[in-house]
Design an enzyme around this catalytic site. Structure first.
Site, PDB file in Angstrom:
ATOM      1  N   THR A   1       0.820  -1.205   0.000  1.00 14.78           N
ATOM      2  CA  THR A   1       0.000   0.000   0.000  1.00 14.78           C
ATOM      3  C   THR A   1       0.861   1.264   0.000  1.00 14.78           C
ATOM      4  O   THR A   1       2.011   1.240   0.468  1.00 14.78           O
ATOM      5  CB  THR A   1      -0.884   0.001   1.272  1.00 14.78           C
ATOM      6  OG1 THR A   1      -1.458   1.287   1.449  1.00 14.78           O
ATOM      7  CG2 THR A   1      -0.087  -0.320   2.537  1.00 14.78           C
ATOM      8  N   ASP A   2       0.284   2.359  -0.479  1.00 12.06           N
ATOM      9  CA  ASP A   2       0.995   3.654  -0.418  1.00 12.06           C
ATOM     10  C   ASP A   2       1.099   4.158   1.020  1.00 12.06           C
ATOM     11  O   ASP A   2       1.874   5.080   1.292  1.00 12.06           O
ATOM     12  CB  ASP A   2       0.305   4.704  -1.312  1.00 12.06           C
ATOM     13  CG  ASP A   2      -1.137   5.014  -0.918  1.00 12.06           C
ATOM     14  OD1 ASP A   2      -1.685   4.355  -0.023  1.00 12.06           O
ATOM     15  OD2 ASP A   2      -1.717   5.939  -1.540  1.00 12.06           O
ATOM     16  N   GLU A   3       0.308   3.555   1.944  1.00 18.43           N
ATOM     17  CA  GLU A   3       0.284   4.077   3.318  1.00 18.43           C
ATOM     18  C   GLU A   3       1.623   3.880   4.031  1.00 18.43           C
ATOM     19  O   GLU A   3       1.891   4.532   5.034  1.00 18.43           O
ATOM     20  CB  GLU A   3      -0.870   3.446   4.098  1.00 18.43           C
ATOM     21  CG  GLU A   3      -2.188   3.702   3.398  1.00 18.43           C
ATOM     22  CD  GLU A   3      -3.446   3.370   4.180  1.00 18.43           C
ATOM     23  OE1 GLU A   3      -3.393   3.328   5.420  1.00 18.43           O
ATOM     24  OE2 GLU A   3      -4.487   3.147   3.531  1.00 18.43           O
TER      25      GLU A   3
ATOM     26  N   TYR B   1      -1.637  -0.527  10.963  1.00 16.61           N
ATOM     27  CA  TYR B   1      -1.788  -1.196   9.657  1.00 16.61           C
ATOM     28  C   TYR B   1      -0.597  -0.889   8.752  1.00 16.61           C
ATOM     29  O   TYR B   1       0.068  -1.806   8.243  1.00 16.61           O
ATOM     30  CB  TYR B   1      -3.094  -0.745   8.980  1.00 16.61           C
ATOM     31  CG  TYR B   1      -3.155  -1.061   7.498  1.00 16.61           C
ATOM     32  CD1 TYR B   1      -3.175  -2.383   7.040  1.00 16.61           C
ATOM     33  CD2 TYR B   1      -3.188  -0.042   6.540  1.00 16.61           C
ATOM     34  CE1 TYR B   1      -3.227  -2.667   5.673  1.00 16.61           C
ATOM     35  CE2 TYR B   1      -3.238  -0.320   5.181  1.00 16.61           C
ATOM     36  CZ  TYR B   1      -3.255  -1.641   4.755  1.00 16.61           C
ATOM     37  OH  TYR B   1      -3.301  -1.930   3.409  1.00 16.61           O
TER      38      TYR B   1
ATOM     39  N   LYS C   1       2.375  -3.332   7.236  1.00 16.60           N
ATOM     40  CA  LYS C   1       2.635  -3.513   5.802  1.00 16.60           C
ATOM     41  C   LYS C   1       4.078  -3.112   5.481  1.00 16.60           C
ATOM     42  O   LYS C   1       4.750  -3.770   4.682  1.00 16.60           O
ATOM     43  CB  LYS C   1       1.648  -2.685   4.954  1.00 16.60           C
ATOM     44  CG  LYS C   1       0.209  -3.150   4.985  1.00 16.60           C
ATOM     45  CD  LYS C   1      -0.015  -4.539   4.404  1.00 16.60           C
ATOM     46  CE  LYS C   1       0.182  -4.633   2.912  1.00 16.60           C
ATOM     47  NZ  LYS C   1      -0.203  -5.977   2.384  1.00 16.60           N
TER      48      LYS C   1
HETATM   49  P1  NAD Z   1      -9.493  -7.478   2.167  1.00 13.13           P
HETATM   50  O1  NAD Z   1      -9.478  -7.206   3.631  1.00 13.13           O
HETATM   51  O2  NAD Z   1     -10.734  -7.216   1.383  1.00 13.13           O
HETATM   52  O3  NAD Z   1      -9.105  -9.007   1.897  1.00 13.13           O
HETATM   53  C1  NAD Z   1      -8.089  -9.650   2.583  1.00 13.13           C
HETATM   54  C2  NAD Z   1      -8.249 -11.151   2.325  1.00 13.13           C
HETATM   55  O4  NAD Z   1      -7.202 -11.829   3.038  1.00 13.13           O
HETATM   56  C3  NAD Z   1      -9.580 -11.730   2.840  1.00 13.13           C
HETATM   57  O5  NAD Z   1     -10.150 -12.557   1.851  1.00 13.13           O
HETATM   58  C4  NAD Z   1      -9.173 -12.530   4.056  1.00 13.13           C
HETATM   59  O6  NAD Z   1     -10.023 -13.648   4.289  1.00 13.13           O
HETATM   60  C5  NAD Z   1      -7.764 -12.952   3.682  1.00 13.13           C
HETATM   61  N1  NAD Z   1      -6.953 -13.262   4.864  1.00 13.13           N
HETATM   62  C6  NAD Z   1      -6.821 -12.493   5.991  1.00 13.13           C
HETATM   63  N2  NAD Z   1      -6.029 -13.121   6.879  1.00 13.13           N
HETATM   64  C7  NAD Z   1      -5.650 -14.295   6.305  1.00 13.13           C
HETATM   65  C8  NAD Z   1      -4.824 -15.374   6.724  1.00 13.13           C
HETATM   66  N3  NAD Z   1      -4.249 -15.372   7.937  1.00 13.13           N
HETATM   67  N4  NAD Z   1      -4.621 -16.399   5.879  1.00 13.13           N
HETATM   68  C9  NAD Z   1      -5.202 -16.422   4.659  1.00 13.13           C
HETATM   69  N5  NAD Z   1      -6.016 -15.436   4.205  1.00 13.13           N
HETATM   70  C10 NAD Z   1      -6.233 -14.382   5.030  1.00 13.13           C
HETATM   71  O7  NAD Z   1      -8.265  -6.660   1.593  1.00 13.13           O
HETATM   72  P2  NAD Z   1      -8.090  -5.910   0.206  1.00 13.13           P
HETATM   73  O8  NAD Z   1      -8.613  -4.535   0.340  1.00 13.13           O
HETATM   74  O9  NAD Z   1      -8.549  -6.772  -0.900  1.00 13.13           O
HETATM   75  O10 NAD Z   1      -6.494  -5.792   0.166  1.00 13.13           O
HETATM   76  C11 NAD Z   1      -5.702  -6.839  -0.390  1.00 13.13           C
HETATM   77  C12 NAD Z   1      -4.238  -6.453  -0.297  1.00 13.13           C
HETATM   78  O11 NAD Z   1      -4.032  -5.213  -0.986  1.00 13.13           O
HETATM   79  C13 NAD Z   1      -3.762  -6.223   1.138  1.00 13.13           C
HETATM   80  O12 NAD Z   1      -2.464  -6.722   1.252  1.00 13.13           O
HETATM   81  C14 NAD Z   1      -3.783  -4.707   1.297  1.00 13.13           C
HETATM   82  O13 NAD Z   1      -2.805  -4.296   2.233  1.00 13.13           O
HETATM   83  C15 NAD Z   1      -3.437  -4.272  -0.108  1.00 13.13           C
HETATM   84  N6  NAD Z   1      -3.955  -2.950  -0.511  1.00 13.13           N
HETATM   85  C16 NAD Z   1      -5.276  -2.636  -0.342  1.00 13.13           C
HETATM   86  C17 NAD Z   1      -5.748  -1.396  -0.762  1.00 13.13           C
HETATM   87  C18 NAD Z   1      -7.204  -1.008  -0.634  1.00 13.13           C
HETATM   88  O14 NAD Z   1      -7.560   0.139  -0.904  1.00 13.13           O
HETATM   89  N7  NAD Z   1      -8.096  -1.911  -0.263  1.00 13.13           N
HETATM   90  C19 NAD Z   1      -4.870  -0.493  -1.349  1.00 13.13           C
HETATM   91  C20 NAD Z   1      -3.518  -0.845  -1.511  1.00 13.13           C
HETATM   92  C21 NAD Z   1      -3.080  -2.091  -1.090  1.00 13.13           C
HETATM   93  P1  TYD Z   2     -10.590   4.094   4.477  1.00 14.89           P
HETATM   94  O1  TYD Z   2     -11.568   3.706   3.425  1.00 14.89           O
HETATM   95  O2  TYD Z   2     -10.668   3.461   5.827  1.00 14.89           O
HETATM   96  O3  TYD Z   2      -9.138   3.936   3.845  1.00 14.89           O
HETATM   97  P2  TYD Z   2      -7.685   4.441   4.417  1.00 14.89           P
HETATM   98  O4  TYD Z   2      -7.829   4.854   5.818  1.00 14.89           O
HETATM   99  O5  TYD Z   2      -6.883   3.186   4.275  1.00 14.89           O
HETATM  100  O6  TYD Z   2      -7.260   5.536   3.506  1.00 14.89           O
HETATM  101  O7  TYD Z   2     -10.731   5.662   4.709  1.00 14.89           O
HETATM  102  C1  TYD Z   2     -10.589   6.599   3.642  1.00 14.89           C
HETATM  103  C2  TYD Z   2     -10.680   7.983   4.232  1.00 14.89           C
HETATM  104  O8  TYD Z   2     -12.012   8.192   4.739  1.00 14.89           O
HETATM  105  C3  TYD Z   2      -9.753   8.195   5.418  1.00 14.89           C
HETATM  106  O9  TYD Z   2      -9.267   9.543   5.401  1.00 14.89           O
HETATM  107  C4  TYD Z   2     -10.651   8.007   6.631  1.00 14.89           C
HETATM  108  C5  TYD Z   2     -11.996   8.482   6.129  1.00 14.89           C
HETATM  109  N1  TYD Z   2     -13.187   7.803   6.739  1.00 14.89           N
HETATM  110  C6  TYD Z   2     -14.217   8.566   7.298  1.00 14.89           C
HETATM  111  O10 TYD Z   2     -14.184   9.814   7.288  1.00 14.89           O
HETATM  112  N2  TYD Z   2     -15.278   7.906   7.850  1.00 14.89           N
HETATM  113  C7  TYD Z   2     -15.362   6.544   7.885  1.00 14.89           C
HETATM  114  O11 TYD Z   2     -16.352   5.991   8.429  1.00 14.89           O
HETATM  115  C8  TYD Z   2     -14.306   5.783   7.292  1.00 14.89           C
HETATM  116  C9  TYD Z   2     -14.332   4.279   7.287  1.00 14.89           C
HETATM  117  C10 TYD Z   2     -13.233   6.455   6.725  1.00 14.89           C
END
Ligand code: NAD
Ligand code: TYD
Length: 356
Positions: free
Chosen positions: A137-139, A162, A166
């Site tokens: 992630t960019d975070e 988090y 990561k």
């Molecule tokens: P998500 O939470 O929707 O899915 C995570 C998946 O991992 C789930 O299906 C869960 O069951 C599985 N999982 C969790 N713990 C596990 C374990 N111990 N063993 C096996 N499986 C397990 O997450 P997402 O949003 O799809 O993100 C996927 C990846 O992309 C993550 O690594 C996250 O850090 C990264 N990412 C997400 C975003 C975003 O905006 N969602 C952005 C950048 C990077």
């Molecule tokens: P989120 O979707 O949790 O992603 P991330 O924190 O990983 O960027 O949140 C996106 C933005 O929205 C973040 O600045 C937090 C804000 N946010 C709210 O204002 N209210 C909410 O209920 C949630 C879940 C997020």
């Protein structure tokens, strides 16, 4: 660049989650000769309903397993003998990490290490035509001021449990590349949105609350900025990096699409009113400013020019299109939404939002 056998086995972890399910769908449909093994523990965030359209495909197998269980990882590697791993399994929600940091260390750091160790053990440190692709992630780069962008050389500076977990996992992946020669590649992506996202993240949570006419809890003053990318575009970028990215490299992936939360929420409200046939301003009246998230990162913005220059990838979907498709998906998939928002979700929601 990787040269895989035509009938390669690709282990995708976290494939039942939000982004993982889009990656699994793309690979199963685009590469019928590959064997796609989806390994997922099916935590609250994992949902096989995300994959009903590909679950019977000949080249698809689902395995329920825990990346934190080294013995299970050994069994999976012994059974399926993967040529490559695309690692998405993780705990992914910042607010949950503030409540329970250890769960994030376990899954994101230790789970990643168990997978890395299984790769070394089963590939016997002979890594020809192998690849370990870590999705991050960019975070990890921390928070930006009003200007500037994260590039691949920006120093890591994570602020939430988090992003710290990561960042640690990224470091271990890179260390396995340097120390053992494991052919790794890492991508750091901005905020994703789209179908199948669990309604704990901003966009699906607010869509669900608007449908149910519940308050829309905007943290702080709402002046926090995120860069949003449509999840299908992320899956396409993952395909490009997996096949054509250089060993040992990092690529940033982003949407060139920055929004302040409050502005994004207002656009979402307007679109939802139109789609639901409600009076203009109806949904906006649900906006409620609530207590801020501790350690809330001010701004994320990705410079995605490296992946564009080197691999020719750029986002294909505009935010207007992507948001409209996302809203339509949630409105047309009421059963999916009601299944994931029943039971434990209510407990989660009350504990996260009742004292804000
Ligand atoms: P998500 O939470 O929707 O899915 C995570 C998946 O991992 C789930 O299906 C869960 O069951 C599985 N999982 C969790 N713990 C596990 C374990 N111990 N063993 C096996 N499986 C397990 O997450 P997402 O949003 O799809 O993100 C996927 C990846 O992309 C993550 O690594 C996250 O850090 C990264 N990412 C997400 C975003 C975003 O905006 N969602 C952005 C950048 C990077
Ligand atoms: P989120 O979707 O949790 O992603 P991330 O924190 O990983 O960027 O949140 C996106 C933005 O929205 C973040 O600045 C937090 C804000 N946010 C709210 O204002 N209210 C909410 O209920 C949630 C879940 C997020």
């Amino acid at each position: 660049m990787i040269t895989l056998p035509e009938n390669a086995t690709i282990l995708i972890t976290g494939g039942a989650g939000f982004i993982g399910s889009h990656v699994v769908r793309l690979f199963v449909n685009k590469y019928p000769k590959y064997k796609i093994v989806n390994l997922d523990l099916l935590t609250y965030a994992g949902n096989l309903e995300n994959l009903t359209d590909v679950e019977n495909a000949d080249n698809y197998t689902f395995v329920k397993a825990d990346i934190c269980d080294a013995l299970q990882m050994n069994e999976v590697f012994a059974t399926y003998n993967p040529d490559a791993v695309i690692h998405l399994a993780a705990e992914s929600h910042v607010d949950r990490s503030i409540e329970d940091p250890l769960a994030f260390v376990n899954t994101n750091v230790l789970g990643t290490l168990h997978l890395l160790n299984a790769c070394r053990k089963f590939w016997r440190d002979n890594f020809d035509s192998k690849r370990f692709y870590h999705i991050s992630t960019d975070e990890v780069y921390g928070s930006l001021g009003e200007t500037g962008f994260f590039t691949e050389t920006t120093s890591y500076d994570p602020n939430s449990p988090y992003s710290a977990s990561k960042a640690a996992s990224d470091h271990f992946v890179r260390a396995y590349g340097e120390t053992y020669g494991l052919p790794i590649v890492i991508t750091n992506c901005s905020n994703n949105y789209g179908p199948n996202q669990f309604p704990e993240k901003l966009i699906p949570l607010f869509i669900n609350n608007i449908i149910e006419r519940k308050p829309l809890p905007v943290y702080g003053d709402g002046n926090y900025t995120r860069d949003w990318l449509y999840v299908v575009d992320h899956a396409v970028a993952i395909d490009e990096v997996f096949h054509r990215g250089a060993n040992g490299e990092t690529y940033n992936i982003g949407g060139w699409n920055e929004w302040k939360n409050i502005d994004l929420v207002r656009v979402l409200c307007k679109l939802m009113d139109e789609k639901l046939g409600r009076e203009s301003g109806d949904s906006e009246s649900l906006i409620t400013f609530v207590k801020d998230r501790p350690g809330h990162d001010k701004r994320y913005a990705i410079d995605a020019s490296k992946i564009q220059k080197e691999l020719g990838w750029k986002p294909s979907v505009t935010f207007e299109q992507g948001l409209a498709e996302t809203i339509d998906w949630y409105l047309n998939n009421e059963e999916w939404l009601s299944n994931v928002t029943s039971g434990n979700y209510r407990e989660y929601y009350n504990s996260m939002y009742s004292d804000r």
